[in-house]
Design a protein around this motif. Structure first.
Motif, mmCIF file in Angstrom:
data_model
loop_
_atom_site.group_PDB
_atom_site.id
_atom_site.type_symbol
_atom_site.label_atom_id
_atom_site.label_comp_id
_atom_site.label_asym_id
_atom_site.label_seq_id
_atom_site.Cartn_x
_atom_site.Cartn_y
_atom_site.Cartn_z
ATOM 1 N N GLN A 161 43.118 35.736 41.526
ATOM 2 C CA GLN A 161 41.982 36.026 42.400
ATOM 3 C C GLN A 161 42.071 35.289 43.727
ATOM 4 O O GLN A 161 42.020 35.894 44.787
ATOM 5 C CB GLN A 161 40.662 35.641 41.697
ATOM 6 N N CYS A 162 42.188 33.953 43.655
ATOM 7 C CA CYS A 162 42.117 33.142 44.879
ATOM 8 C C CYS A 162 43.467 32.531 45.268
ATOM 9 O O CYS A 162 43.581 31.888 46.304
ATOM 10 C CB CYS A 162 41.087 32.032 44.711
ATOM 11 N N HIS A 171 45.734 29.651 31.027
ATOM 12 C CA HIS A 171 44.760 29.888 29.959
ATOM 13 C C HIS A 171 43.494 29.050 30.144
ATOM 14 O O HIS A 171 42.836 28.682 29.163
ATOM 15 C CB HIS A 171 45.368 29.635 28.570
ATOM 16 N N ARG A 172 43.129 28.747 31.385
ATOM 17 C CA ARG A 172 41.902 28.013 31.698
ATOM 18 C C ARG A 172 41.187 28.738 32.831
ATOM 19 O O ARG A 172 41.805 29.449 33.617
ATOM 20 C CB ARG A 172 42.194 26.580 32.163
ATOM 21 N N VAL A 173 39.890 28.520 32.934
ATOM 22 C CA VAL A 173 39.112 29.078 34.035
ATOM 23 C C VAL A 173 39.549 28.406 35.335
ATOM 24 O O VAL A 173 39.775 27.199 35.370
ATOM 25 C CB VAL A 173 37.597 28.847 33.799
ATOM 26 N N CYS A 174 39.687 29.187 36.392
ATOM 27 C CA CYS A 174 40.070 28.639 37.691
ATOM 28 C C CYS A 174 38.918 27.794 38.229
ATOM 29 O O CYS A 174 37.775 28.249 38.281
ATOM 30 C CB CYS A 174 40.408 29.766 38.664
ATOM 31 N N CYS A 216 37.575 29.326 41.944
ATOM 32 C CA CYS A 216 36.832 30.597 42.061
ATOM 33 C C CYS A 216 36.005 30.921 40.819
ATOM 34 O O CYS A 216 35.100 31.745 40.886
ATOM 35 C CB CYS A 216 37.795 31.744 42.366
ATOM 36 N N GLY A 217 36.301 30.310 39.666
ATOM 37 C CA GLY A 217 35.515 30.533 38.455
ATOM 38 C C GLY A 217 35.914 31.767 37.663
ATOM 39 O O GLY A 217 35.198 32.177 36.756
ATOM 40 N N TYR A 218 37.060 32.377 37.957
ATOM 41 C CA TYR A 218 37.494 33.584 37.271
ATOM 42 C C TYR A 218 38.462 33.267 36.145
ATOM 43 O O TYR A 218 39.230 32.312 36.217
ATOM 44 C CB TYR A 218 38.179 34.540 38.249
ATOM 45 N N TYR A 219 38.414 34.095 35.091
ATOM 46 C CA TYR A 219 39.380 34.024 33.999
ATOM 47 C C TYR A 219 39.606 35.435 33.492
ATOM 48 O O TYR A 219 38.647 36.143 33.161
ATOM 49 C CB TYR A 219 38.870 33.124 32.866
ATOM 50 N N LYS A 220 40.847 35.872 33.438
ATOM 51 C CA LYS A 220 41.237 37.214 32.996
ATOM 52 C C LYS A 220 40.496 38.309 33.764
ATOM 53 O O LYS A 220 40.028 39.289 33.195
ATOM 54 C CB LYS A 220 41.003 37.393 31.497
ATOM 55 N N GLY A 221 40.358 38.114 35.073
ATOM 56 C CA GLY A 221 39.761 39.144 35.924
ATOM 57 C C GLY A 221 38.242 39.200 35.911
ATOM 58 O O GLY A 221 37.658 40.061 36.560
ATOM 59 N N ARG A 222 37.581 38.316 35.168
ATOM 60 C CA ARG A 222 36.121 38.305 35.121
ATOM 61 C C ARG A 222 35.600 36.967 35.629
ATOM 62 O O ARG A 222 36.241 35.937 35.427
ATOM 63 C CB ARG A 222 35.600 38.469 33.688
ATOM 64 N N GLU A 223 34.419 36.989 36.226
ATOM 65 C CA GLU A 223 33.798 35.745 36.664
ATOM 66 C C GLU A 223 33.131 35.084 35.457
ATOM 67 O O GLU A 223 32.254 35.653 34.823
ATOM 68 C CB GLU A 223 32.761 35.980 37.758
ATOM 69 N N VAL A 224 33.583 33.894 35.108
ATOM 70 C CA VAL A 224 33.095 33.210 33.929
ATOM 71 C C VAL A 224 32.040 32.177 34.322
ATOM 72 O O VAL A 224 31.017 32.030 33.647
ATOM 73 C CB VAL A 224 34.267 32.518 33.174
ATOM 74 N N ILE A 225 32.285 31.444 35.409
ATOM 75 C CA ILE A 225 31.327 30.460 35.888
ATOM 76 C C ILE A 225 31.068 30.685 37.377
ATOM 77 O O ILE A 225 31.923 31.198 38.094
ATOM 78 C CB ILE A 225 31.840 29.006 35.665
ATOM 79 N N LYS A 226 29.879 30.341 37.789
ATOM 80 C CA LYS A 226 29.529 30.434 39.222
ATOM 81 C C LYS A 226 29.973 29.141 39.892
ATOM 82 O O LYS A 226 29.683 28.056 39.431
ATOM 83 C CB LYS A 226 28.025 30.599 39.386
ATOM 84 N N VAL A 227 30.697 29.287 40.996
ATOM 85 C CA VAL A 227 31.210 28.130 41.722
ATOM 86 C C VAL A 227 30.534 28.074 43.080
ATOM 87 O O VAL A 227 30.509 29.062 43.821
ATOM 88 C CB VAL A 227 32.739 28.229 41.897
#
Length: 60
Positions: A33-34, A41-44, A47-58
């Motif tokens: 994404q960024c 295998h961890r959330v970025c 940007c807060g994305y993992y496997k193409g989905r937003e998991v956490i708001k940054v």
């Protein structure tokens, strides 16, 4: 039979054994994404994305 003349100190013993416990280097991959480096295998964290989905708001 050879016998040690002096007791091996803990520091000398542990220095000899330290090479067996070296940590491996951390693997880093590029976030799709960024394009920042992240651990696989961890959330970025940027940007807060993992496997193409937003998991956490940054907050930016």
């Amino acid at each position: 039979m050879a016998v040690p003349k002096r007791k091996t100190s803990k520091a000398r013993r542990d220095k000899r054994r330290a090479s067996a416990y070296q940590l491996s280097k951390v693997t880093l991959v590029e976030c799709p994404q960024c394009h920042e480096l992240k651990v696989p295998h961890r959330v970025c964290g940027s940007c807060g994305y993992y496997k193409g989905r937003e998991v956490i708001k940054v907050e930016k």
